[in-house]
Write a protein that holds these residues in place. Structure first.
Motif, PDB file in Angstrom:
ATOM      1  N   THR A   1      -6.815  -7.488  -8.066  1.00 16.17           N
ATOM      2  CA  THR A   1      -6.263  -7.181  -6.715  1.00 16.17           C
ATOM      3  C   THR A   1      -7.085  -5.734  -6.117  1.00 16.17           C
ATOM      4  OG1 THR A   1      -4.446  -6.488  -7.515  1.00 16.17           O
ATOM      5  CG2 THR A   1      -4.548  -8.508  -6.719  1.00 16.17           C
TER       6      THR A   1
ATOM      7  N   CYS B   1      -3.635 -10.006   3.324  1.00 18.34           N
ATOM      8  CA  CYS B   1      -2.451 -10.138   2.492  1.00 18.34           C
ATOM      9  C   CYS B   1      -1.345 -10.927   3.380  1.00 18.34           C
ATOM     10  CB  CYS B   1      -2.031  -8.728   2.054  1.00 18.34           C
ATOM     11  SG  CYS B   1      -3.101  -8.046   0.864  1.00 18.34           S
TER      12      CYS B   1
ATOM     13  N   GLY C   1      -9.931  -0.171  -3.362  1.00 20.00           N
ATOM     14  CA  GLY C   1      -9.630  -0.767  -2.215  1.00 20.00           C
ATOM     15  C   GLY C   1     -10.739  -0.612  -0.961  1.00 20.00           C
TER      16      GLY C   1
ATOM     17  N   SER D   1      -5.606  -3.093   0.526  1.00 19.79           N
ATOM     18  CA  SER D   1      -6.053  -4.318   0.078  1.00 19.79           C
ATOM     19  C   SER D   1      -6.792  -5.037   1.256  1.00 19.79           C
ATOM     20  CB  SER D   1      -4.759  -5.343  -0.207  1.00 19.79           C
ATOM     21  OG  SER D   1      -4.126  -4.586  -1.288  1.00 19.79           O
TER      22      SER D   1
ATOM     23  N   PHE E   1      -7.636 -10.751  -1.522  1.00 19.83           N
ATOM     24  CA  PHE E   1      -6.648  -9.810  -2.166  1.00 19.83           C
ATOM     25  C   PHE E   1      -6.797  -9.744  -3.700  1.00 19.83           C
ATOM     26  CE2 PHE E   1      -2.362  -9.401  -3.985  1.00 19.83           C
ATOM     27  CZ  PHE E   1      -2.252  -7.841  -3.723  1.00 19.83           C
TER      28      PHE E   1
ATOM     29  N   ASP F   1       0.931  -1.194   0.011  1.00 17.52           N
ATOM     30  CA  ASP F   1      -0.075   0.002  -0.093  1.00 17.52           C
ATOM     31  C   ASP F   1       0.774   1.201   0.075  1.00 17.52           C
ATOM     32  OD1 ASP F   1      -2.484  -1.646   0.087  1.00 17.52           O
ATOM     33  OD2 ASP F   1      -2.061  -1.878   2.409  1.00 17.52           O
TER      34      ASP F   1
END
Lengths: 336, 336, 336, 336
Positions: free
Chosen positions: A106, A143, A113, A63, A89, A43
């Motif tokens: 993703t 993740c 996100g 995510s 994810f 991120d």
């Protein structure tokens, strides 16, 4: 709804609080009111424009997130209103080998996100999370935990009695520690700080090595393993540490290459790799079935993820700064 | 030296105390002064003539034993005088897939076994045992523990969060329980006696089922697993229980078939097996490298085998009778 | 559209030609104009009411079919109009381990099947078929070929130099023969007829055994393998042959249990299974990714499925009768 | 007996013809009259002092050789006088995972090798070779063929329909080609010479790439695979080619790292490895059971190794020079 966006350009200062229309769930989608999120190094790279400079903006980052299902599309059968779920994810990676198509789905880029009040996801792209976890704890899983499980359990086939080396105190490393202990392995850890090593010992690390005071930590690893080296290394340091990892691994050992924190190119002598019959395996998080199998184990063991610090939604930028500082021990979360 | 033989015929009363010449170690052999042994169901079948009626007699029985190396042949390099070692069950099965040749080198028939003061074995046919174990505990490992490890870990690839069913309280079942717990699995157990179930709970069994009071134990297993069935069954009951095991197993689950305690022929409907995508795997103890990997895990966890009762060398017959009674909880040992 | 149904009751005479409304593809569905289908033994059992007596009627039978995509729902991205596709047997089994949910989504019961002019399937439930195949050839793949590939390649891990035993000349057996040859294995086959054995030899069978004239075919298998037995058996005979298969298998060998042609219950002595360290694996067709991997190999090798006979759509009943006769050599197809 | 030694120093000119006493087989040894040998790149490095400068001299070089058993020690049971056998590379690596002890028992250094009239080896350290092979052909198997088999079959789990990339025309690469074809895979090859590519096509290579005229061969590989990249690369080029191999591999693909021909250190960016979920596996020849499994396949297929040129014993130095030239296509052998 409230959300954050990386708006027009990349950079730490691009993170902007904004308003977005609340999403409408399509027939196969579920609408989730998010309650917590967690940050990953990806991120940070994404925000800084280092992960994928071609990413289209604006983008809602993050995510990892967990929330409550508040409505479902008319065709939805897997999920019910009121259930607490995390997004996976890679939204299209349900099971099986990774494919280009699966891996370009993703959250937190290319897809929007979790740093928002709501998200609508396909019913296949969510998993229920273990009941004993807080929202923040559950938000750490998609993740970092799946990556560690995939590295050690699914791909690594770790056995009781094996020895694992973890590096530092980031999210993946601490999950690797917890899972290695869960399956009966011994854990050796490196860190730059003695106080972190002390905390690692509490979590079950058998032997800690301060790589500041012991820069040749690979030799210490060999001593601690009777000369044999460790069976598995969860390599998060990337180029800066890989050369040493190759010297700390056992004959026939496995190195799971997770991420790249200390540099992007490696002058890396392949000979020792060859001579040791070592396996180097790149790890790409994992699929939904891996996540579900992991949750089953976490629930059975009532395992608690290590949450370092929880920031309120309004302080998302501070959370990113804290991640960038590298001072954390475990996961950094946001509460909504 | 003192020894027991099955002398001219098979049968419980054939077990005879006798004198044998002390073996001389050949160039690649080690001479072991035995200090403890343990009994397996195979030893009982062998004595009764049910295991292999063509076995040549006289035979020194018992596959499992531990002792101290008191001298070594001139070519020996793997083992030193003074080390404490166990013999491996199949003396020529060092690693790799089993072969006819490897499997016909087993102690306690066709080769002479451990019920004697001394045994000479090839240096490749012994392993050092974990230091924290008593001689009797160490003597339980070669057959029962290696079988359980092979079933669940090497062949079974058991994962944390999986559920395992064990049957009864014999040696293999209790080792399976201990190994399943070591690798983070949940264990369900069946037994005919509530007091045994209480002891199993202390060892970490999550749920016990008394199959006398709950003869349809497969249904109870399904209830305890939310309808899914268990992921792995260590089947020691043979024909008598296999039909139920097939109904208690999960879709895609694994049944390790260990031995045959309750009958030798099965009227066994193959349809459910097919419908469930189940795997049935015959287990034949295991090789030396499996034994060594297991020992590494046992040493790390300072795991203690469950020894039910220890008989003196002079009471070997009583030990066999006790095994035949089926009353034991764990292993039956002899101290020399 | 034209279709066949099993209408009110089960039985060979229940197969009824009828009219159904042409399906409308939903947003994620594709509409396929079917051009060919193939029959499996399961279809026969289904028609006779022996497969699943609780199946709701009316049911359009047949699991296997191929056709052209004539329209797609508005959300469809995986498939284009004009492509030639087959349906996958279990519509929700895309990849990963089988689950109850995945396995109850099969065509030809409980879902309507392929014996109709059109079918609408979710875009995830179809695969493109190799270009070099005729429609009839392509229609043979979804059940029989995927089953054989799953048994020998995915689950069986067959190696070059291994020996495989196939039984008879049904679809699964002939695909197993073709795949075994493709990966460099040797094939031994049993059949009741010398002329079929002659045809098998042409397809690459190294040694054929007429089990009518050599009822103790397991002994012949041992002779042909220097006493070792075969490494893998694709067991389609079920209870009637399994006892012999267990005697024909090598130490550590694998038996893939496919179906049950010769009886539904087996008096089957488990001892030899145990003594040989044999693995018995129930096989349930397979997932879409298995189908796709298989297609890649079929395309590379321009492999042609063995089609015994093609019936026109109007003679579906005759096709079922021919299947029931057991006289076929390879697959029985329908052309629309 | 006649032999060659690397006598006092390393270097091409150190290879010296000499006389040694004929070895006497110890109780577990067999005495072999050697009839053919083959050269590996390791032998060249050893002679030049680049493989292991600490190797004790004098040393009889060469790992690969075949001959007839002319006498056996009194305890020998595995081998008979008159049989034709090859030595295995690592004399103590019979099966299972490699260990330090197993790997320091290799012929041609540290142990004396095959460039002599006789050698005495432990009975466990030899294998019978397929009957259809000439002595020279059989002599090519112990290192190069076992390495290729281990890379693609044992560790690589290559499937029919997969695509393999081989590099150049050395021994390992050509065996990899032959085994890949045997198991139904497609092969792409690189070479610097069009005439070699033409010969590769005859051996079954689907597509050849001249890396002199197409230096960006990784792009060509992607074109030839529809953008996907190859599933497996047998990497013999080492540092010079690995960076390109990483760009030519498929998502989730495998790279077997065999040897180091073009340099010893690699500036090698680990990022693409990570992003592709690629596995890099160092390969160390293999154990005896791998050799035996491979022989079974070679015998079934009557596969012939590619022998480039055979030198007489007296011209061993010329053989080394020819190997150093890199002009060969397949294996270089010696006939005694």
């Amino acid at each position: 709804m409230k959300a954050y966006e990386i708006q027009k350009t990349f950079g730490m200062d691009s993170l902007t609080r904004t308003e977005r229309a609340e999403p409408e769930p399509q027939p196969y989608e579920v609408l989730i009111r998010l309650r917590a999120a967690s940050l990953n190094f990806r991120d940070l790279l994404m925000l800084q424009g280092l992960y994928n400079p071609k990413q289209r903006l604006p983008l809602i980052p993050l995510s990892d997130g967990v929330g409550e299902v508040v409505s479902v599309g008319k065709e939805v059968t897997r999920v019910k209103v009121g259930e607490r779920v995390a997004g996976i994810f890679a939204q299209k990676w349900i099971s099986g080998a990774p494919t280009r198509e699966k891996l370009t789905s993703t959250l937190g880029g290319p897809y929007d996100g979790m740093l928002a009040e709501y998200i609508a996801l396909n019913e296949e792209g969510v998993v229920r999370v273990p009941d004993h976890l807080t929202d923040e704890e559950a938000a750490t899983l998609p993740c970092a935990a799946v990556t560690a499980w995939n590295a050690l359990i699914s791909q690594g086939d770790l056995k009781a009695g094996d020895t694992v080396l973890i590096q530092g105190t980031g999210g993946v490393s601490l999950f690797a520690l917890q899972f290695a202990r869960m399956v009966g392995a011994r854990v050796i850890a490196t860190s730059s700080r003695d106080e972190k090593l002390a905390r690692l010992a509490v979590l079950g690390v058998a032997d800690g090595i301060n790589y500041q005071t012991t820069p040749e930590w690979d030799k210490r690893v060999r001593e601690l393993t009777g000369g044999a080296g460790v069976d598995h290394i969860v390599e998060v340091g990337g180029a800066g540490t890989l050369a040493r990892s190759v010297r700390a691994i056992s004959l026939g050992g496995k190195i799971s290459v997770i991420g790249v924190l200390s540099g992007v190119t490696s002058e890396f002598n392949i000979i020792p790799l060859l001579m040791q019959s070592v396996r180097l395996q790149g790890i790409l998080v994992g699929d939904r079935e891996t996540f579900e199998a992991m949750n089953r184990a976490i629930a059975l063991h009532r395992m608690r993820p290590v949450v370092d610090r929880v920031f309120p939604f309004a302080e998302a930028r501070a959370a990113f700064d804290y991640l960038a500082s590298g001072a954390h021990f475990g996961k950094i979360c946001l509460r909504f």
